[in-house]
Design a protein around this motif. Structure first.
Motif, PDB file in Angstrom:
ATOM      1  N   SER A  34       0.830  -1.209   0.000  1.00  0.00           N
ATOM      2  CA  SER A  34       0.000   0.000   0.000  1.00  0.00           C
ATOM      3  C   SER A  34       0.864   1.258   0.000  1.00  0.00           C
ATOM      4  N   VAL A  35       0.543   2.186  -0.891  1.00  0.00           N
ATOM      5  CA  VAL A  35       1.255   3.464  -0.911  1.00  0.00           C
ATOM      6  C   VAL A  35       0.811   4.349   0.245  1.00  0.00           C
ATOM      7  N   MET A  36      -0.269   3.965   0.919  1.00  0.00           N
ATOM      8  CA  MET A  36      -0.744   4.737   2.058  1.00  0.00           C
ATOM      9  C   MET A  36       0.247   4.696   3.215  1.00  0.00           C
ATOM     10  N   ALA A  37       1.207   3.771   3.156  1.00  0.00           N
ATOM     11  CA  ALA A  37       2.223   3.688   4.210  1.00  0.00           C
ATOM     12  C   ALA A  37       3.072   4.951   4.279  1.00  0.00           C
ATOM     13  N   TRP A  38       3.097   5.738   3.200  1.00  0.00           N
ATOM     14  CA  TRP A  38       3.837   7.007   3.247  1.00  0.00           C
ATOM     15  C   TRP A  38       3.152   8.033   4.144  1.00  0.00           C
ATOM     16  N   GLY A  39       1.932   7.750   4.551  1.00  0.00           N
ATOM     17  CA  GLY A  39       1.215   8.693   5.412  1.00  0.00           C
ATOM     18  C   GLY A  39       1.415   8.463   6.890  1.00  0.00           C
TER      19      GLY A  39
END
Length: 390
Positions: free
Chosen positions: A53-58
């Motif tokens: 998940s690219v949401m891990a950058w948040g």
């Protein structure tokens, strides 16, 4: 007595000029910051476990050396250290020891239940979504091939498939809490020395917890140190009114540690150029490498001294949801393990549509965690709710 004598006495006993004596210990007002931070830890761990998940950058783990695991263990140590100290003062040490033993056994049973349910859940996902090999990829093969050996190994917390490593750390640390606080009562901060020596032995490879069929995700021989630091701070906060001193020099050093962590992370991710040795700082999670430990302590310290006890944003919808998750962190954490595995499998199964299903799935999972926490809060007896608020 001089100021230096004051500090020496505090170091020896940890109780110099206490804010309140043991005989008059009262439950302190609930610190909303702790609930919100613990809630954020659970959301962060869920997002971090959503593989791909690219949401891990948040989440903050993407911008430093340590992640939510360190804060989860530290804050748990802080709260349990405070709870044990309060109970010992009110009802006696024997009662406090019995209470922590009950909590430890309950957590151990929870770990076994989650272990068995996760095995069944992953098999169900394999068959439902046609993602063969998922169980083997995550280290569950030993259970299915040799269950008569795997289940006792899991009960001994030595067999840990993927995502099954954090609860055994808590079980081990909670089992050590009563002896540690007994030692703190007698020699103060010097009680941290055995923990520090054990941590050093783990760093040097002189001591290690064996893993059966898979590695140990979090070696309790190393991770116990951050838990005991939290327990020491929790006890100190209860007795003196302040878990950690506020000082400009300490704030500056902590900020510098966070800046160094960001620099190392950006090098590791290839965002900026830098020496190869800097990227090594993000490694060594299984033994809580020194860079990770210092970064985690620096982050916790800045949160403690810079975040006000009350702020308007803490009472808005997001703050309230995080606080509810924090109050039920163990149960929400367990549910989050299943949600993150489902999201991970769905992202791989529908990789061609990940651009839109990634944020939808991750945000839906976070909302589901908040709703689950709200449901748990609604089921809490009125008396228990009043005690938690007090």
């Amino acid at each position: 007595m001089s100021a230096s004598d004051d500090r020496s006495a505090e170091w020896r006993g940890g109780l110099n000029r206490p804010h309140q004596t043991k005989a008059t210990l009262i439950r302190p007002p609930r610190d909303l910051r702790l609930d919100i931070l613990r809630g954020w830890m659970q959301v962060s761990i869920f997002v971090a476990h959503c593989a791909g998940s690219v949401m891990a950058w948040g989440i903050h783990a993407a911008w430093g050396v340590s992640d939510s695991s360190e804060q989860f263990v530290l804050l748990s140590g802080l709260l349990l250290g405070s709870v044990f100290t309060l109970k010992a003062a009110r009802s006696g040490v024997a009662t406090a020891r019995a209470d922590i033993l009950t909590r430890t056994v309950r957590l151990w049973r929870t770990h076994l239940l989650v272990f068995l349910l996760m095995a069944a859940f992953i098999l169900g996902l394999e068959r439902t979504l046609d993602v063969s090999g998922e169980a083997l990829r995550l280290g569950w093969g030993f259970l299915f091939e040799m269950p008569r050996l795997a289940i006792p190994a899991a009960a001994a917390m030595l067999y840990q498939p993927a995502e099954m490593g954090i609860l055994p750390v808590f079980v081990a640390c909670m089992a050590l809490l009563a002896p540690f606080l007994w030692l703190v009562e007698r020699i103060g901060a010097w009680a941290l020395l055995p923990s520090l020596l054990l941590y050093g032995a783990a760093q040097l490879g002189w001591a290690a917890t064996p893993g059966i069929a898979s590695g140990i995700a979090f070696d309790p021989l190393a991770w116990q140190l951050i838990f005991m630091i939290g327990a020491f701070a929790g006890r100190r906060g209860l007795l003196t009114g302040r878990a950690a001193p506020r000082h400009p020099a300490l704030i500056a050093l902590a900020a510098l540690a966070l800046a160094a962590g960001l620099w190392a992370r950006m090098i590791d991710e290839g965002v900026i150029a830098g020496p190869a040795w800097a990227a090594l700082a993000v490694q060594g999670k299984e033994v809580l490498a020194p860079a990770r430990l210092l970064h985690a302590l620096a982050l916790a310290y800045l949160c403690a001294v810079l975040i006000p006890r009350e702020a308007p944003w803490m009472r808005n919808v997001i703050g309230h949801a995080l606080a509810l998750i924090g109050r039920h962190s163990l149960q929400v954490f367990c549910v989050g393990l299943f949600l993150s595995e489902a999201v991970s499998v769905l992202l791989r199964r529908f990789a061609d549509q990940a651009a839109w299903i990634d944020p939808v799935l991750v945000l839906s999972g976070a909302v589901a965690m908040a709703l689950f926490a709200q449901w748990l809060e609604a089921r809490r007896p009125p008396v228990a709710s009043a005690l938690r608020a007090g």
